[in-house]
Motif scaffolding. Structure first.
Motif, short mmCIF file in Angstrom:
data_model
loop_
_atom_site.label_atom_id
_atom_site.label_comp_id
_atom_site.label_asym_id
_atom_site.label_seq_id
_atom_site.Cartn_x
_atom_site.Cartn_y
_atom_site.Cartn_z
N GLY A 185 0.60 -1.02 0.20
CA GLY A 185 0.59 -0.21 -0.02
C GLY A 185 0.47 0.83 -0.31
O GLY A 185 1.91 1.26 -0.18
N ASN A 186 0.17 2.32 0.55
CA ASN A 186 0.83 3.99 0.32
C ASN A 186 1.08 3.83 2.09
O ASN A 186 0.65 4.94 2.11
N ALA A 187 2.23 3.50 1.65
CA ALA A 187 2.28 2.99 3.77
C ALA A 187 3.74 2.90 4.32
O ALA A 187 4.64 3.09 3.44
N LEU A 188 4.66 4.09 4.40
CA LEU A 188 5.77 4.43 5.35
C LEU A 188 5.83 3.76 6.45
O LEU A 188 5.48 4.31 7.87
N ARG A 189 7.26 2.70 6.67
CA ARG A 189 7.41 2.52 8.03
C ARG A 189 9.47 2.66 8.62
O ARG A 189 9.71 2.30 8.07
N LEU A 190 9.27 3.34 10.08
CA LEU A 190 10.67 3.99 10.05
C LEU A 190 11.36 3.69 11.23
O LEU A 190 10.59 3.55 12.80
N ASP A 191 11.86 2.39 11.18
CA ASP A 191 12.70 2.41 12.78
C ASP A 191 14.63 2.01 12.62
O ASP A 191 14.30 1.58 11.72
N ALA A 192 14.08 3.95 13.62
CA ALA A 192 16.21 3.34 13.31
C ALA A 192 16.89 3.76 15.13
O ALA A 192 16.32 4.22 15.65
N GLN A 193 17.99 3.55 15.01
CA GLN A 193 18.94 3.33 15.99
C GLN A 193 19.90 3.74 15.95
O GLN A 193 20.57 3.62 14.96
N GLY A 194 20.68 4.84 16.80
CA GLY A 194 22.09 5.43 16.06
C GLY A 194 22.52 5.72 18.04
O GLY A 194 22.22 6.01 18.80
N GLU A 195 23.83 5.26 17.52
CA GLU A 195 24.39 5.51 19.43
C GLU A 195 26.07 6.76 18.73
O GLU A 195 26.45 6.92 17.81
N GLY A 196 26.46 7.74 19.78
CA GLY A 196 27.16 8.18 19.67
C GLY A 196 27.00 8.91 18.61
O GLY A 196 28.44 9.87 17.57
N LEU A 197 25.97 9.44 18.27
CA LEU A 197 25.86 11.00 17.35
C LEU A 197 26.21 11.95 17.89
O LEU A 197 25.52 12.86 19.20
N SER A 198 26.60 13.18 17.22
CA SER A 198 26.67 14.44 16.99
C SER A 198 25.94 15.41 16.21
O SER A 198 25.89 15.00 15.23
N LEU A 199 24.96 16.33 16.60
CA LEU A 199 24.22 17.23 15.83
C LEU A 199 24.76 18.96 15.86
O LEU A 199 25.29 19.08 16.83
N ALA A 200 25.78 18.63 14.65
CA ALA A 200 26.86 20.62 14.29
C ALA A 200 27.79 20.17 15.52
O ALA A 200 27.94 21.95 15.80
N GLY A 201 28.20 18.99 15.77
CA GLY A 201 29.35 18.97 16.36
C GLY A 201 28.87 20.07 17.99
O GLY A 201 29.78 20.27 19.24
N VAL A 202 28.10 20.05 18.06
CA VAL A 202 27.18 21.15 19.97
C VAL A 202 26.86 20.03 20.67
O VAL A 202 27.46 20.55 21.97
N VAL A 203 26.04 19.70 20.32
CA VAL A 203 25.10 18.53 21.44
C VAL A 203 25.18 17.35 20.80
O VAL A 203 24.96 16.22 20.03
N GLY A 204 25.87 16.51 22.36
CA GLY A 204 25.90 15.37 21.27
C GLY A 204 24.94 14.20 22.43
O GLY A 204 23.91 14.68 22.74
N ILE A 205 24.51 12.88 21.44
CA ILE A 205 23.73 12.46 21.22
C ILE A 205 23.97 10.75 21.96
O ILE A 205 24.65 10.09 20.32
N GLY A 206 23.92 10.43 23.09
CA GLY A 206 24.58 8.92 23.14
C GLY A 206 23.73 7.96 22.58
O GLY A 206 24.38 6.79 22.20
N ALA A 207 22.11 8.44 23.02
CA ALA A 207 21.75 7.03 21.63
C ALA A 207 20.23 7.72 21.66
O ALA A 207 20.03 8.33 21.75
N LEU A 208 19.72 7.29 20.61
CA LEU A 208 18.73 7.93 19.51
C LEU A 208 17.48 6.39 19.17
O LEU A 208 18.66 5.65 18.37
N THR A 209 16.30 6.97 19.39
CA THR A 209 16.02 5.22 18.92
C THR A 209 14.22 6.27 18.12
O THR A 209 14.16 7.07 18.88
N LEU A 210 14.51 5.60 17.23
CA LEU A 210 12.68 6.15 16.09
C LEU A 210 12.32 5.74 15.73
O LEU A 210 12.50 4.17 15.19
N ASP A 211 10.78 5.63 15.90
CA ASP A 211 10.25 4.27 15.93
C ASP A 211 8.92 5.24 15.33
O ASP A 211 8.08 5.45 16.14
N ALA A 212 8.18 4.92 13.68
CA ALA A 212 7.63 6.04 13.60
C ALA A 212 6.54 5.39 12.54
O ALA A 212 7.63 4.14 11.55
N ALA A 213 5.12 5.71 12.17
CA ALA A 213 4.78 5.04 10.50
C ALA A 213 3.42 5.98 9.93
O ALA A 213 3.08 6.80 11.13
N VAL A 214 3.56 6.07 8.82
CA VAL A 214 3.23 6.88 8.40
C VAL A 214 2.14 6.12 7.26
O VAL A 214 2.24 5.52 6.57
#
Length: 188
Positions: A1-30
């Motif tokens: 169908g016309n649906a989107l599913r997104l599951d993502a994980q990340g570790e040790g990320l940085s946003l613009a070199g200013v904000v550190g993100i130890g871990a990110l978990t994303l679970d989304a559906a459209v």
């Protein structure tokens, strides 16, 4: 169908070199991408770091893009202890408008809270229409454009200055502030 599913994980990320993100978990559906586009999603950020300030944040979105419910909950570690944040809002993407339904920030035994629902206009920057916040017995009311340019009116009523000691313990402020500020600042 016309649906989107997104599951993502990340570790040790940085946003613009200013904000550190130890871990990110994303679970989304459209669902119904070609129609109303109904969104269900949650993102959790842990071990956030900005300088010596740390925290975690959970963001959730639910509903169609024209009337999207948004929630945010988080904790920020400050010198005075953990600050807890909560937000409930509704985004009308087509109108580029965000309605704050609930906003609360707690630090120690003090709570900053939204007194009435407030509408933020996102069409040409950021503008607020009677954003009223309560802190102790005091209030802060903001009306006008915040970005760009700054052209706002701020009213303070019995805002307790002693709260500054929570963020800056060396400041000997103990009374309350009442007044108004009406100004315009243009940055180019």
């Amino acid at each position: 169908g016309n649906a989107l599913r997104l599951d993502a994980q990340g570790e040790g990320l940085s946003l613009a070199g200013v904000v550190g993100i130890g871990a990110l978990t994303l679970d989304a559906a459209v669902e119904d991408l070609l129609g109303v586009a109904d969104i269900q999603g949650q993102m959790r950020l842990t071990e956030l770091a900005l300088g010596t300030t740390t925290g975690e944040l959970t963001l959730a979105a639910q509903g169609p893009l024209q009337d999207l419910g948004l929630r945010a909950d988080g904790t920020i570690g400050l010198a005075a202890g953990p600050a807890r944040l909560g937000l409930d809002a509704r985004l009308e993407a087509g109108a580029r408008r965000l309605t704050l339904r609930q906003l609360e920030a707690r630090l120690a035994d003090q709570t900053l809270r939204l007194l009435d629902p407030a509408r933020l206009d996102l069409a040409e920057g950021l503008a607020a229409d009677r954003l009223r916040l309560g802190l102790g017995d005091g209030t802060l009311e903001l009306t006008g454009r915040l970005l760009p340019p700054l052209a706002s009116e701020v009213r303070l009523t019995r805002l307790p200055l002693g709260l500054g000691a929570l963020l800056a313990p060396d400041l000997p402020l103990t009374r309350a502030l009442t007044g108004s500020l009406d100004g315009e600042l243009r940055l180019s």
